[in-house]
Design an enzyme around this catalytic site. Structure first.
Site, short mmCIF file in Angstrom:
data_model
loop_
_atom_site.label_atom_id
_atom_site.label_comp_id
_atom_site.label_asym_id
_atom_site.label_seq_id
_atom_site.Cartn_x
_atom_site.Cartn_y
_atom_site.Cartn_z
CG ASP A 64 -64.86 -40.87 142.14
OD1 ASP A 64 -64.29 -41.64 141.36
OD2 ASP A 64 -66.03 -40.45 141.97
CD GLU B 194 -34.08 -21.68 128.85
OE1 GLU B 194 -34.63 -21.26 127.79
OE2 GLU B 194 -32.84 -21.75 128.98
CD GLU C 38 -40.29 -18.44 125.94
OE1 GLU C 38 -39.15 -18.07 125.62
OE2 GLU C 38 -41.15 -18.79 125.11
CD GLU D 274 -38.44 -14.84 126.11
OE1 GLU D 274 -38.51 -14.33 124.97
OE2 GLU D 274 -37.47 -15.50 126.48
CD GLU E 205 -37.02 -17.91 129.55
OE1 GLU E 205 -35.87 -18.28 129.86
OE2 GLU E 205 -37.38 -17.73 128.37
CG HIS F 71 -36.37 -23.28 124.80
ND1 HIS F 71 -35.69 -22.11 124.51
CD2 HIS F 71 -37.36 -23.36 123.89
CE1 HIS F 71 -36.25 -21.52 123.47
NE2 HIS F 71 -37.27 -22.27 123.08
NE ARG G 5 -29.39 -18.51 121.21
CZ ARG G 5 -29.58 -18.80 122.48
NH1 ARG G 5 -30.73 -19.32 122.86
NH2 ARG G 5 -28.65 -18.56 123.37
CD GLU H 45 -32.00 -24.35 124.71
OE1 GLU H 45 -32.83 -23.50 125.02
OE2 GLU H 45 -30.92 -24.08 124.11
NE ARG I 59 -33.86 -23.39 120.27
CZ ARG I 59 -33.80 -22.23 120.91
NH1 ARG I 59 -33.14 -22.15 122.07
NH2 ARG I 59 -34.37 -21.16 120.42
#
Length: 441
Positions: free
Chosen positions: A52, A130, A132, A186, A193, A242, A313, A330, A332
């Site tokens: 269902d 990645e 976390e 981390e 992570e 990320h 970054r 990447e 992020r």
């Protein structure tokens, strides 16, 4: 019965499996499952298992509730943290409706559909997230935000309970077929992570769901709560997801060109252009809750500006230094509360749009964007990501490419969720308001 199903049934018997979990996920990305005795494995693998769907978030109306779970044979895994006598295994499942039709609201189907579009262009989409997460103490069986450790980035604490839990999670995931590349503490206390090797987007999304499911189950065994909430505590780093993405064609990385600037092919550049063009709409899916937007603020390593860079970054999209087969982009901004199937589908749709229409991104931003003034950012044409769930939802509804990738059913569901969440949050009196106003006024 096919030879493959017959072989799999023999393996289930040899593994002494007594129960099988048929797993899928709803639109918000919460894992769901139905357990069947192993005796019914053959029926599930050949005919499917009816259930269902009317009570599953974002699935269907009650008058259209009968749905079919079809187990994916390649996803068979024994759950290593369950009892070893009378074991429990699981299959990831696709959801179907009457007439043997894939269900339009099944996140796994939506990703498969987008990957088929990439295949028409000769591409395979690979992703590597990645994830976390925090490990918090349980008190009287209820989750808290009490830290289980006081470590920080890459700390080593051999006697720490949280490190033992992380080790057990890694061993469990390895036994379930995930190739773990790295695990570490981390930046924030009790934040961790674990990274696993990239694969095609569907396999990776399945593994991300397995990762979260396994992490929570193993943490619970140790009296801890594993939280993938984006920003559980104000004033410290939140948790991100990320996501590294690349396209392969003919078995070779289509993002690499040894003769191009920075080794980045036109395909890679156009892919980045597509991601940046559709970044605001993607945010609705990649950052799906009100809490998500408390992470996307300056000062806590989470990107909030729409930009790209080969080094920086603080940019939303970063191109890691590795080249050749490891060339990738990447993205992020996603957080681990997101539905990985839908998030990967949106990233792919945006990237393919960039490639089809040769969308050139602006120049890369190699300075710390957080240190730029609003005037400088405007001059450099650096826009901001949505600042709230409501703003992201509005951006989604304006973006035909992302809406088409998700389909009308899921877009309607996301609209309903955003409206309900925003109204509930707006109408709630929060502790901050009481602390700020009660005594003064």
């Amino acid at each position: 019965m096919s030879a493959d199903v017959s072989k799999l049934l023999k393996k289930i018997a040899a593994d002494d499996v007594k129960f099988i979990r048929l797993q899928f996920c709803d639109v918000p990305g919460i894992p769901k499952n139905a357990a069947i005795p192993a005796d019914y494995a053959e029926k599930s693998l050949t005919e499917g298992t009816w259930f269902d769907g009317s009570s599953i978030e974002g699935f269907t109306r009650i008058e259209e509730s009968d749905m079919l779970l079809k187990a994916d044979p390649s996803s068979y895994q024994v759950l290593p943290w369950r009892p070893q006598e009378g074991k429990v295994a699981r299959f990831m499942c696709d959801v179907y409706t009457y007439g043997n039709k894939p269900f339009e609201g099944d996140p796994r189907y939506i990703l498969k559909r987008q990957m088929a579009e990439a295949a028409k262009m000769g591409f395979t989409f690979n992703t590597g997230p990645e994830l976390e997460f925090f490990l918090f103490n349980l008190v009287d069986g209820k989750p808290t935000t009490q830290f289980a450790d006081q470590g920080c980035y890459f700390d080593l604490a051999p006697n720490d309970k949280a490190e033992d839990v992380r080790r057990e999670i890694v061993l469990a995931l390895k036994s379930m077929g995930l190739e773990i590349e790295m695990s570490h503490h981390e930046v924030a206390a009790s934040q961790h992570e674990i990274d696993f090797k990239y694969a095609d987007a569907l396999t990776t999304a399945d593994r991300a769901m397995t990762f979260k499911f396994a992490t929570k189950a193993i943490a619970l065994k140790h009296g801890l709560h594993a939280s993938f909430m984006a920003k559980p505590i104000g004033g410290i780093n939140g948790s991100g997801m990320h996501t590294h993405g690349s396209l392969a064609k003919g078995g070779k990385n289509a993002f690499y060109d040894a003769n191009a600037k920075d080794g980045l092919s036109d395909t890679c550049i156009y892919y980045i252009g597509g991601l940046l063009k559709h970044a605001k709409a993607i945010t609705r899916v990649a950052n799906p809750t009100i809490n998500s937007y408390k992470r996307l603020v300056p000062g806590y390593e989470a990107p909030c500006y729409i930009s790209w860079s080969t080094t920086n970054r603080s940019a939303q999209i970063r191109i890691p230094a590795a080249r050749g087969n490891s060339t990738r982009a990447e993205f992020r901004s996603p957080d681990p509360m997101c539905n990985p199937y839908l998030t990967f589908a949106c990233l792919l749709a945006a990237g393919l749009d960039g490639i089809k229409n040769k969308i050139m991104p602006p120049d890369p931003t190699n300075t710390n964007i957080y240190h730029l003034s609003a005037k400088d950012r405007k001059k450099m044409k650096i826009d901001m990501l949505p600042g709230s769930l409501a703003e992201a939802q509005a951006a989604l509804l304006k973006d035909d490419v992302i809406c088409n990738a998700l389909g009308a059913h899921v877009v309607e569901t996301l609209s309903n969720i955003a409206e309900a969440e925003t109204d509930a949050f707006r109408l709630t009196v929060h502790q901050w308001e009481l602390d700020r106003y009660l005594a003064t006024y």
